[in-house]
Motif scaffolding. Structure first.
Motif, PDB file in Angstrom:
ATOM      1  N   CYS A  25       1.100   4.063   0.585  1.00 40.91           N
ATOM      2  CA  CYS A  25       0.990   2.681   1.055  1.00 40.91           C
ATOM      3  C   CYS A  25       0.767   1.756  -0.128  1.00 40.91           C
ATOM      4  CB  CYS A  25      -0.175   2.559   2.036  1.00 40.91           C
ATOM      5  SG  CYS A  25      -0.480   0.874   2.616  1.00 40.91           S
ATOM      6  N   VAL A  26       1.566   0.696  -0.222  1.00 43.73           N
ATOM      7  CA  VAL A  26       1.400  -0.320  -1.263  1.00 43.73           C
ATOM      8  C   VAL A  26       0.271  -1.259  -0.851  1.00 43.73           C
ATOM      9  CG1 VAL A  26       2.476  -2.221  -2.512  1.00 43.73           C
ATOM     10  CG2 VAL A  26       3.830  -0.194  -1.901  1.00 43.73           C
ATOM     11  N   LEU A  27      -0.711  -1.459  -1.735  1.00 42.07           N
ATOM     12  CA  LEU A  27      -1.825  -2.364  -1.465  1.00 42.07           C
ATOM     13  C   LEU A  27      -1.862  -3.474  -2.503  1.00 42.07           C
ATOM     14  CD1 LEU A  27      -4.991  -0.285  -0.450  1.00 42.07           C
ATOM     15  CD2 LEU A  27      -3.431  -1.584   1.004  1.00 42.07           C
ATOM     16  N   ARG A  28      -1.934  -4.711  -2.017  1.00 42.01           N
ATOM     17  CA  ARG A  28      -2.085  -5.865  -2.899  1.00 42.01           C
ATOM     18  C   ARG A  28      -3.529  -6.343  -2.790  1.00 42.01           C
ATOM     19  NH1 ARG A  28       1.200  -9.547  -5.271  1.00 42.01           N
ATOM     20  NH2 ARG A  28       3.043  -8.588  -4.299  1.00 42.01           N
ATOM     21  N   LEU A  29      -4.334  -6.064  -3.828  1.00 40.01           N
ATOM     22  CA  LEU A  29      -5.733  -6.481  -3.817  1.00 40.01           C
ATOM     23  C   LEU A  29      -5.872  -7.961  -4.138  1.00 40.01           C
ATOM     24  CD1 LEU A  29      -7.423  -3.429  -5.589  1.00 40.01           C
ATOM     25  CD2 LEU A  29      -6.901  -3.763  -3.165  1.00 40.01           C
ATOM     26  N   THR A  30      -5.115  -8.403  -5.144  1.00 37.80           N
ATOM     27  CA  THR A  30      -5.039  -9.817  -5.519  1.00 37.80           C
ATOM     28  C   THR A  30      -3.574 -10.118  -5.798  1.00 37.80           C
ATOM     29  OG1 THR A  30      -5.254  -9.548  -7.918  1.00 37.80           O
ATOM     30  CG2 THR A  30      -7.299  -9.575  -6.645  1.00 37.80           C
ATOM     31  N   VAL A  65      -0.686   1.689  -5.336  1.00 39.24           N
ATOM     32  CA  VAL A  65      -0.236   2.533  -4.228  1.00 39.24           C
ATOM     33  C   VAL A  65      -1.292   3.599  -3.967  1.00 39.24           C
ATOM     34  CG1 VAL A  65       1.518   4.172  -3.440  1.00 39.24           C
ATOM     35  CG2 VAL A  65       2.205   2.162  -4.754  1.00 39.24           C
ATOM     36  N   ILE A  66      -1.684   3.773  -2.695  1.00 40.67           N
ATOM     37  CA  ILE A  66      -2.646   4.805  -2.327  1.00 40.67           C
ATOM     38  C   ILE A  66      -1.947   5.874  -1.483  1.00 40.67           C
ATOM     39  CG2 ILE A  66      -4.606   3.222  -2.363  1.00 40.67           C
ATOM     40  CD1 ILE A  66      -4.503   3.294   0.744  1.00 40.67           C
ATOM     41  N   ASP A  67      -2.595   7.057  -1.389  1.00 38.64           N
ATOM     42  CA  ASP A  67      -2.106   8.099  -0.495  1.00 38.64           C
ATOM     43  C   ASP A  67      -2.981   8.121   0.754  1.00 38.64           C
ATOM     44  OD1 ASP A  67      -4.479   9.384  -1.181  1.00 38.64           O
ATOM     45  OD2 ASP A  67      -3.509  10.758  -2.581  1.00 38.64           O
ATOM     46  N   LYS A  68      -2.770   9.100   1.635  1.00 37.68           N
ATOM     47  CA  LYS A  68      -3.487   9.127   2.906  1.00 37.68           C
ATOM     48  C   LYS A  68      -4.943   9.568   2.776  1.00 37.68           C
ATOM     49  CE  LYS A  68       0.186   9.391   6.306  1.00 37.68           C
ATOM     50  NZ  LYS A  68       0.718  10.107   7.485  1.00 37.68           N
ATOM     51  N   SER A  69      -5.339   9.976   1.596  1.00 38.40           N
ATOM     52  CA  SER A  69      -6.754  10.265   1.367  1.00 38.40           C
ATOM     53  C   SER A  69      -7.486   9.034   0.845  1.00 38.40           C
ATOM     54  CB  SER A  69      -6.909  11.424   0.381  1.00 38.40           C
ATOM     55  OG  SER A  69      -6.514  11.033  -0.934  1.00 38.40           O
ATOM     56  N   GLY A  70      -6.735   7.968   0.598  1.00 40.86           N
ATOM     57  CA  GLY A  70      -7.336   6.744   0.084  1.00 40.86           C
ATOM     58  C   GLY A  70      -7.457   6.706  -1.423  1.00 40.86           C
ATOM     59  N   TRP A  80      -5.863   6.365  -5.309  1.00 46.02           N
ATOM     60  CA  TRP A  80      -4.781   5.639  -5.976  1.00 46.02           C
ATOM     61  C   TRP A  80      -3.775   6.617  -6.565  1.00 46.02           C
ATOM     62  CZ3 TRP A  80      -4.160   0.754  -4.981  1.00 46.02           C
ATOM     63  CH2 TRP A  80      -5.267  -0.057  -4.720  1.00 46.02           C
ATOM     64  N   ARG A  81      -2.538   6.519  -6.164  1.00 48.58           N
ATOM     65  CA  ARG A  81      -1.446   7.268  -6.778  1.00 48.58           C
ATOM     66  C   ARG A  81      -0.831   6.462  -7.916  1.00 48.58           C
ATOM     67  NH1 ARG A  81      -1.510  12.615  -6.248  1.00 48.58           N
ATOM     68  NH2 ARG A  81      -1.955  13.230  -4.093  1.00 48.58           N
ATOM     69  N   ILE A  82      -0.746   5.161  -7.708  1.00 45.40           N
ATOM     70  CA  ILE A  82      -0.330   4.230  -8.756  1.00 45.40           C
ATOM     71  C   ILE A  82      -1.446   3.200  -8.860  1.00 45.40           C
ATOM     72  CG2 ILE A  82       1.390   2.529  -9.476  1.00 45.40           C
ATOM     73  CD1 ILE A  82       3.445   4.023  -7.781  1.00 45.40           C
ATOM     74  N   PRO A  83      -2.103   3.096  -9.996  1.00 40.90           N
ATOM     75  CA  PRO A  83      -3.259   2.193 -10.109  1.00 40.90           C
ATOM     76  C   PRO A  83      -2.851   0.737  -9.883  1.00 40.90           C
ATOM     77  CG  PRO A  83      -2.583   2.988 -12.270  1.00 40.90           C
ATOM     78  CD  PRO A  83      -1.805   3.777 -11.271  1.00 40.90           C
ATOM     79  N   PRO A  84      -3.784  -0.081  -9.418  1.00 40.44           N
ATOM     80  CA  PRO A  84      -3.473  -1.486  -9.118  1.00 40.44           C
ATOM     81  C   PRO A  84      -3.424  -2.356 -10.377  1.00 40.44           C
ATOM     82  CG  PRO A  84      -5.762  -1.055  -8.619  1.00 40.44           C
ATOM     83  CD  PRO A  84      -5.172   0.271  -9.034  1.00 40.44           C
ATOM     84  N   VAL A  85      -2.419  -2.116 -11.218  1.00 40.10           N
ATOM     85  CA  VAL A  85      -2.300  -2.851 -12.485  1.00 40.10           C
ATOM     86  C   VAL A  85      -0.994  -3.644 -12.541  1.00 40.10           C
ATOM     87  CG1 VAL A  85      -3.743  -1.215 -13.728  1.00 40.10           C
ATOM     88  CG2 VAL A  85      -1.261  -0.849 -13.618  1.00 40.10           C
ATOM     89  N   TYR A  86      -0.276  -3.704 -11.406  1.00 38.28           N
ATOM     90  CA  TYR A  86       1.030  -4.358 -11.395  1.00 38.28           C
ATOM     91  C   TYR A  86       0.988  -5.647 -10.580  1.00 38.28           C
ATOM     92  CZ  TYR A  86       2.593   0.087 -13.298  1.00 38.28           C
ATOM     93  OH  TYR A  86       2.733   1.205 -14.097  1.00 38.28           O
ATOM     94  N   GLN A  87       1.941  -6.520 -10.866  1.00 38.98           N
ATOM     95  CA  GLN A  87       2.077  -7.771 -10.118  1.00 38.98           C
ATOM     96  C   GLN A  87       2.842  -7.562  -8.821  1.00 38.98           C
ATOM     97  OE1 GLN A  87       3.693  -9.699 -13.792  1.00 38.98           O
ATOM     98  NE2 GLN A  87       2.489 -11.452 -13.087  1.00 38.98           N
TER      99      GLN A  87
END
Length: 265
Positions: free
Chosen positions: A172-177, A183-188, A190-197
């Motif tokens: 699941c893609v998550l936009r924090l800001t 991107v997170i997996d079903k365990s919650g 981070w598979r891809i850390p939130p460092v992208y725009q």
């Protein structure tokens, strides 16, 4: 003889008393049936039109509010709603809003599955539904249990309805800001850390286009970078092929098992 008349009179009085009581009961039952009939006729008159939500559920609007009606059970299941979501997927669980709070409902029956207790909620996908309370986002399962804790802090510039938050192939893609997307997996985790725009949905090659500092690259399903974010634009056109642009020039990039060969075109 007198005793016989006495017993006969007593029996007659008892019979009359029973008949009187039965008459009152019958009259009462008749009144109840009449009231139910009138109520159903009034309900039928109010149920003209409506929007078909699913096979047995219709949405009716009155006084600016939405109500869900189960045609098979001939009863309203949810009333005086702000709105209800449409277009649910295979999970058949949608979102409704009541008093500006969100809950979940069964798309096929209209029955509520969770009270309207959340600030935000999203349609289910792959067995999970995103919920937000006080800016903290988590996920509930079909039993409405919080299986991914509300640990993700969401910050937005406005109260506009955000992009869909849903799982695709277990991620699941998550936009924090506005500038912090991961991107997170079903365990919650981070598979891809939130460092992208920005991060795109998965392609048929299980790749994603990512943006960082205004530059674009490609990342795979497990989070390994195929192309560093260094291009002005990236577009995956078909399996194993991406078209990129840099400094006004386009190149065609071939993606094979996380390796890339760049060919000028």
């Amino acid at each position: 003889m007198n005793n016989q008349f006495y017993r006969a009179g007593k029996f007659l009085l008892s019979a009359l008393n029973i008949c009187w009581k039965l008459g009152v009961v019958t009259l009462g039952v008749g009144i109840i049936i009449l009231v139910v009939f009138i109520a159903k006729e009034i309900q039928k008159d109010n149920l003209r039109g409506g929007e078909q939500l699913s096979a047995y559920v219709k949405v009716y609007t009155k006084d600016g509010y939405k109500s869900l009606y189960n045609e098979r059970e001939t009863e309203f299941t949810l009333e005086r709603l702000d709105w209800v979501s449409h277009g649910v997927g295979e999970d058949r669980i949608g979102v409704y809003s009541k008093n500006l709070r969100r809950g979940f409902y069964n798309y096929d029956t209209g029955e509520p599955l969770a009270d309207a207790i959340y600030d935000k909620a999203w349609n289910f996908s792959e067995g999970l539904g995103a919920v937000e309370s006080n800016g903290m986002l988590g996920f509930v399962d079909r039993d409405m249990k919080m299986v991914i804790p509300q640990k993700f802090h969401i910050v937005r510039a406005s109260d506009d309805w955000p992009d869909a938050i849903r799982f695709q192939d277990g991620q699941c893609v998550l936009r924090l800001t506005p500038d912090s997307v991961g991107v997170i997996d079903k365990s919650g985790q981070w598979r891809i850390p939130p460092v992208y725009q920005s991060i795109s949905e998965l392609t048929s090659d299980s790749c994603r286009v990512v943006e960082k500092n205004g530059q674009f690259g490609i990342i795979d399903y497990v989070g390994q970078l195929i192309f560093e974010p260094q291009y002005d634009a990236v577009r995956i056109t078909n399996p194993s092929v991406a078209v990129v642009a840099k400094d006004g020039y386009q190149k065609k990039d071939y993606i094979f098992r996380h390796c890339a060969t760049i060919i000028c075109i």
